[in-house]
Scaffold this motif. Structure first.
Motif, mmCIF file in Angstrom:
data_model
loop_
_atom_site.group_PDB
_atom_site.id
_atom_site.type_symbol
_atom_site.label_atom_id
_atom_site.label_comp_id
_atom_site.label_asym_id
_atom_site.label_seq_id
_atom_site.Cartn_x
_atom_site.Cartn_y
_atom_site.Cartn_z
ATOM 1 N N SER A 57 0.837 -1.194 0.000
ATOM 2 C CA SER A 57 0.000 0.000 0.000
ATOM 3 C C SER A 57 0.870 1.241 0.000
ATOM 4 O O SER A 57 2.025 1.202 0.406
ATOM 5 N N VAL A 58 0.271 2.347 -0.412
ATOM 6 C CA VAL A 58 0.958 3.631 -0.356
ATOM 7 C C VAL A 58 -0.033 4.677 0.159
ATOM 8 O O VAL A 58 -1.219 4.644 -0.157
ATOM 9 N N ASN A 59 0.472 5.571 0.998
ATOM 10 C CA ASN A 59 -0.289 6.730 1.460
ATOM 11 C C ASN A 59 0.345 7.962 0.853
ATOM 12 O O ASN A 59 1.575 8.048 0.771
ATOM 13 N N LEU A 60 -0.475 8.913 0.440
ATOM 14 C CA LEU A 60 0.049 10.190 -0.032
ATOM 15 C C LEU A 60 -0.451 11.254 0.924
ATOM 16 O O LEU A 60 -1.637 11.263 1.291
ATOM 17 N N LEU A 61 0.450 12.122 1.352
ATOM 18 C CA LEU A 61 0.116 13.256 2.209
ATOM 19 C C LEU A 61 0.451 14.534 1.462
ATOM 20 O O LEU A 61 1.603 14.767 1.103
ATOM 21 N N LYS A 62 -0.572 15.338 1.202
ATOM 22 C CA LYS A 62 -0.397 16.637 0.545
ATOM 23 C C LYS A 62 -0.467 17.688 1.634
ATOM 24 O O LYS A 62 -1.450 17.761 2.389
ATOM 25 N N HIS A 63 0.584 18.511 1.778
ATOM 26 C CA HIS A 63 0.615 19.484 2.877
ATOM 27 C C HIS A 63 1.127 20.832 2.405
ATOM 28 O O HIS A 63 1.732 20.964 1.339
ATOM 29 N N ASP A 64 0.879 21.824 3.243
ATOM 30 C CA ASP A 64 1.364 23.178 2.996
ATOM 31 C C ASP A 64 2.890 23.167 3.095
ATOM 32 O O ASP A 64 3.453 22.525 3.985
#
Length: 182
Positions: free
Chosen positions: A88-95
């Motif tokens: 699995s992969v998680n993507l975190l989009k952040h400032d």
């Protein structure tokens, strides 16, 4: 369902002390036939499993005797399908200025392969925590490309490559992507 391409060695004697008689491969019906065997003890050993299946090298003993002269004796061997390793992969989009500030509404395409030569796998949008997860990815190379930035942020279409492998099976791999405010 018969499985084509399994390879077997036929031995005369008992498992562990037999003499190789012949080699055989299953046809498109999953079968093969051996004729003109003398009376005695024999066994088959699978030496190559069909594509996508696990090898089962358990000896399969049988005896040719009076009853088997007129009626062919059948030895059945089952193979277990190989489970494809996945992760699995998680993507975190952040400032860009605050990694703890997840950004909702960023859209990404997921590709399998290397940047410039990949095949589109799926499309994803970050939720209110700035994340999404993709499960059941076969081992291999992948990359994300941002296709739409969150409101008020610049688009960053830089490919974000990652690999799904042994270490990523039990712990989701995390890809972090920062966005700069407009």
């Amino acid at each position: 369902m018969g499985l084509e391409g399994a390879e077997f060695d036929l031995f005369r004697g008992t498992p562990g002390s037999g003499e190789l008689v012949s080699k055989h491969t299953t046809d498109n019906t999953g079968a093969f036939q051996v004729n003109n065997l003398e009376f005695g003890d024999y066994y088959f050993v699978e030496t190559k499993a069909p594509a996508g299946y696990e090898l089962d090298a358990t000896p399969r003993p049988f005896t040719i005797g009076e009853k088997e002269v007129t009626v062919p004796f059948v030895v059945k061997v089952a193979n277990k399908k190989v489970e494809e390793p996945v992760g699995s992969v998680n993507l975190l989009k952040h400032d860009e200025a605050d990694e703890n500030m997840g950004l909702e509404g960023a859209e990404f395409d997921l590709f399998r392969g290397t940047p410039g030569s990949g095949e589109l796998v799926s499309k994803h949008t970050t939720d209110n925590t700035g994340t999404f997860q993709v499960n059941n990815l076969e081992f291999g190379d992948y990359y994300f490309v941002e296709t739409k930035a969150p409101a008020g942020y610049e688009l960053d279409a830089t490919p974000r490559p990652f690999t799904i492998g042994e270490k990523e099976v039990t712990v989701p791999f995390v890809v972090k992507v920062a966005n700069k405010k407009v």
